[in-house]
Design a protein around this motif. Structure first.
Motif, PDB file in Angstrom:
ATOM      1  N   CYS A 289       0.827  -1.207   0.000  1.00 61.97           N
ATOM      2  CA  CYS A 289       0.000   0.000   0.000  1.00 61.97           C
ATOM      3  C   CYS A 289       0.857   1.251   0.000  1.00 61.97           C
TER       4      CYS A 289
ATOM      5  N   CYS B 115      -1.464   1.717  -3.002  1.00 65.39           N
ATOM      6  CA  CYS B 115      -2.416   2.816  -2.791  1.00 65.39           C
ATOM      7  C   CYS B 115      -1.770   4.192  -2.879  1.00 65.39           C
TER       8      CYS B 115
ATOM      9  N   LYS C  54      -2.347   6.813  -6.017  1.00 67.44           N
ATOM     10  CA  LYS C  54      -3.184   7.994  -5.785  1.00 67.44           C
ATOM     11  C   LYS C  54      -2.394   9.278  -6.012  1.00 67.44           C
TER      12      LYS C  54
ATOM     13  N   THR D  86      -6.667  -2.518   1.811  1.00 70.61           N
ATOM     14  CA  THR D  86      -5.845  -2.133   2.952  1.00 70.61           C
ATOM     15  C   THR D  86      -6.681  -1.989   4.212  1.00 70.61           C
TER      16      THR D  86
ATOM     17  N   TRP E 195     -15.570   0.059  -0.354  1.00 69.57           N
ATOM     18  CA  TRP E 195     -14.378   0.217  -1.187  1.00 69.57           C
ATOM     19  C   TRP E 195     -14.637   1.294  -2.240  1.00 69.57           C
TER      20      TRP E 195
END
Length: 716
Positions: free
Chosen positions: A275, A280, A284, A553, A584
């Motif tokens: 992550c 993630c 992002k 996560t 999610w």
């Protein structure tokens, strides 16, 4: 309610009313039985089979209709037919009657109960499916539980009829013998209370709880058998050793340290896991740069002229690394050491249920003994066995962060969340993106209207979205990389420069001792665990992507609590992992967020639902922001405001869904959301307006017509 159900219900109600109206209960008293004992015995002696048949039918009917007086009838069986023949008649008549009551309750009420309370009863029914026979046997053995209630309530569960019948017959046999035997001495009985002495009642209770005690004993023996070949240390170095420093591992270690347990956390690469380092956070960060570029391209919509920007892809990727470095201290070894965790770098190998071998970076090895182990080994990108793919130097969501030059023609293989997010991001940064998906639409887990909205936006932004295309093989021709795909029975050739494989993730299941310990692997290729996240060994737990069923996560962190608490305090109380409300989001534009059921899942599961849909093109703030697209779609129980699931498509959907997550978690319905003040003008108002759509669909029209008449009367 169908006509057949209504007819049966009315028939039962009529029979019960008749029982009390005609005072049939007077025939089911101890005094009445004693006064007629000789006559009944004479009738039975004259026509034993006919008398037994009539008695059987009366007993069956009384039990099926839950009439009071079963005890008197059982005594009567002993007084009239003797111990063994009376026991035979009552045993079968009581079970047939109980089963008829069971079936009647199931036929009349179960569908209604499932519609109204199905989600709440899910775990209960799972327990019945697993241990229902044991529970029923206990209830039948202990005569303090009203049998008519057991008949009715069990009919509302998933217990098979055959199981219900044989367990009932076996469980009621002991009590039947006691009461029939008492009936053979009817003249000496002055009160029903005397039949069950405290000692006899205690015997029944002990007999009833014996199966439960036996079950616990068998579980203990089974656990002992599992551990039989493994030596148990006299002392342990740790209360818990955690393998893997991703979300599940970090949270498990944190919780253990917080409750003053001695815990070691082993990670062979970087703390923070996928992550932070490859998932993630970097994705992002990339999406944020791409979104800004997209907004600059739309500058004219906001009255800005000559706004432009050039993408420095290397600088974009360097920013990704800076963001990772900024967040990394949150998950650093130094921070966790300060919290009381022994943070160890190296490779872990479970050598016994009580020992983990640590291989440190310099090659040295040492063994850590521990009472509990949490496996949080994570997952890796799945690489399909497509011919030629291994010669393409393919990127995955883990390896693409080494890129410093923007691919000119990027092929994205996969139409799930990862593939969609990265396809749009790279397209917005200037790559010519072709996205290939084998299914007929992208984001297959979401409803078709969600997929259609995302696909429409992708195509409008220049992404060549090819659904219904199956990758067959990769090859090189004249210095070009080519994917050969199958579509509608024909081959399609797609030329590209770089390929990103985004076809999901596979749990890490090898290299740390699962095989040697015999820990099972599930059909979904994750570690096999029970409801408490225990593996084959009750002191070894699995959490996060390696355990499934969700690879998020936030779910990994959620599971970590259960793994840590059950490991450290399971001897006192165990907690089942709760997946009832899992949200999610997919961070495309439009953003997609969901919690609970969507329409396709509700239909597949046969769950009745109503839809309340609010379009964001009517929301003031969305219009002001230039983001007037998307919707809020809420599924509710028909006729009720109970929320079954929510899908939000639009700007900041991942933030907006939180209100519905809390509502579902705490049992709040649409009326509560509608009655909550939301700030104007915000995107969050969409949640309230969706609740307003539900309310409008459930307007009490008849009442309002009377209210209209009242107002008219008030006007004179």
């Amino acid at each position: 309610m169908t006509k057949n159900r209504l007819f049966l219900l009315l028939l039962i109600v009529a029979a019960i009313i008749a029982f009390f109206v005609f005072d049939l209960g007077r025939y089911l008293s101890l005094e009445e039985l004693k006064s007629r004992q000789e006559a009944l015995q004479a009738a039975a002696a004259a026509s034993p089979l006919a008398s037994a048949g009539i008695f059987f039918l009366i007993y069956t009917a009384a039990t099926a209709l839950s009439f009071p007086g079963a005890t008197i009838l059982t005594l009567g069986a002993g007084a009239i037919f003797g111990l063994w023949f009376g026991t035979l008649i009552v045993s079968f008549a009581s079970c047939v009657g109980a089963t008829l009551a069971f079936l009647s309750a199931r036929f009349i009420l179960r569908d209604w109960v499932i519609r109204r309370f199905g989600d709440k009863l899910k775990s209960f029914n799972e327990g019945i499916a697993r241990d229902g026979a044991l529970y029923l046997f206990t209830l039948r053995l202990v005569p303090v539980f009203p049998f008519f209630l057991i008949n009715l309530l069990m009919g509302l569960t998933v217990m098979p009829v055959r199981t219900y019948y044989w367990v009932s017959q076996l469980g009621m046999l002991a009590g039947t013998l006691v009461f029939v035997n008492a009936g053979t001495q009817l003249a000496q009985i002055t009160s029903l209370k005397g039949i069950l002495s405290p000692g006899l009642l205690l015997s029944f209770v002990l007999l009833g709880v014996f199966p439960l005690i036996a079950r616990k004993a068998l579980d203990w023996i089974k656990a002992r058998k599992v551990y039989a070949r493994w030596p148990r240390p006299a002392r342990f170095d740790y209360n818990m050793v955690v393998i893997g420093g991703g979300s599940a591992g970090l949270v498990s270690a944190y919780i253990a340290a917080a409750v003053k347990a001695k815990v070691a956390l082993i990670e062979r690469h970087q703390l923070g896991g996928d992550c932070l380092n490859t998932g993630c956070i970097p994705s992002k960060t990339l999406i944020r740069s791409a979104k800004l570029m997209s907004h600059i391209g739309r500058a004219h919509e906001f009255g800005l002229v000559q706004a432009s920007a050039q993408v420095d892809f290397a600088a974009v990727m360097e920013r990704v690394q800076r963001v990772i470095a900024t967040i990394a201290p949150h998950d650093s070894a130094e921070r966790y050491q300060g919290l009381g965790v022994d943070s160890l770098k190296g490779s872990a190998h479970i050598v016994s249920p009580f020992a983990v071998e640590l291989t440190e970076p310099d090659g040295s090895k040492r063994t850590l003994t521990t009472r509990n182990i949490v496996i949080a080994a994570g997952a890796r990108p799945f690489m399909p066995p497509i011919p030629g793919l291994d010669t393409m130097e393919a990127y995955t969501s883990e390896t693409l962060w080494s890129l410093r030059q923007l691919p000119r023609r990027l092929l994205v293989l996969g139409g799930g969340p990862i593939g969609c997010e990265l396809a749009q991001a790279f397209a917005r940064l200037g790559a010519q993106v072709t996205q290939v998906e084998m299914a007929e639409r992208v984001m297959l887990r979401e409803d078709a209207d969600v997929s259609a909205m995302v696909a429409s936006r992708f195509r409008a932004e220049g992404i060549a979205l090819l659904t219904g295309h199956k990758a067959v093989r990769f090859l090189r021709e004249y210095g070009q990389k080519i994917l050969v795909a199958e579509h509608a029975g024909s081959e399609v050739r797609i030329v590209f420069d770089d390929v990103l494989v985004a076809l999901g993730r596979s749990a890490n299941l090898t290299g740390y001792g699962l095989e040697e310990l015999g820990i099972g692997i599930s059909k979904t290729r994750t570690i096999e665990t029970n409801d408490y996240l225990e593996t084959l060994y009750p002191n070894i737990f699995a959490a996060g992507d390696v355990a499934g069923p969700y690879q998020f996560t936030h779910v990994a962190a959620h599971q970590a609590w259960f793994a840590a608490v059950n490991g450290l305090f399971g001897r006192f109380k165990k907690f089942k992992a709760d997946y009832s409300v899992i949200p999610w989001a997919t961070f495309t534009e439009p953003e997609v967020a969901r919690v609970g059921l969507n329409e396709q899942e509700a239909i597949a599961a046969g769950v009745p639902y109503e839809v309340s849909r609010y379009a964001l093109d009517d929301l003031d703030r969305a219009i002001a922001d230039g983001e007037a697209h998307g919707f809020v779609k809420v599924l509710t129980v028909p006729g009720k405001d109970k929320i079954l699931g929510v899908t939000i498509v639009g700007d900041h959907a991942g933030d907006l869904i939180a209100e519905y997550v809390m509502a579902m978690k705490h049992g709040l319905g649409m009326n509560k959301i509608l009655g909550t003040i939301h700030i104007y003008p915000t995107l969050a108002e969409a949640n309230k307006f969706a609740a307003g759509v539900w309310k409008k669909a459930h307007t009490p029209e008849r009442l309002l017509r009377w209210v209209a008449k009242y107002h008219a009367w008030q006007r004179g």
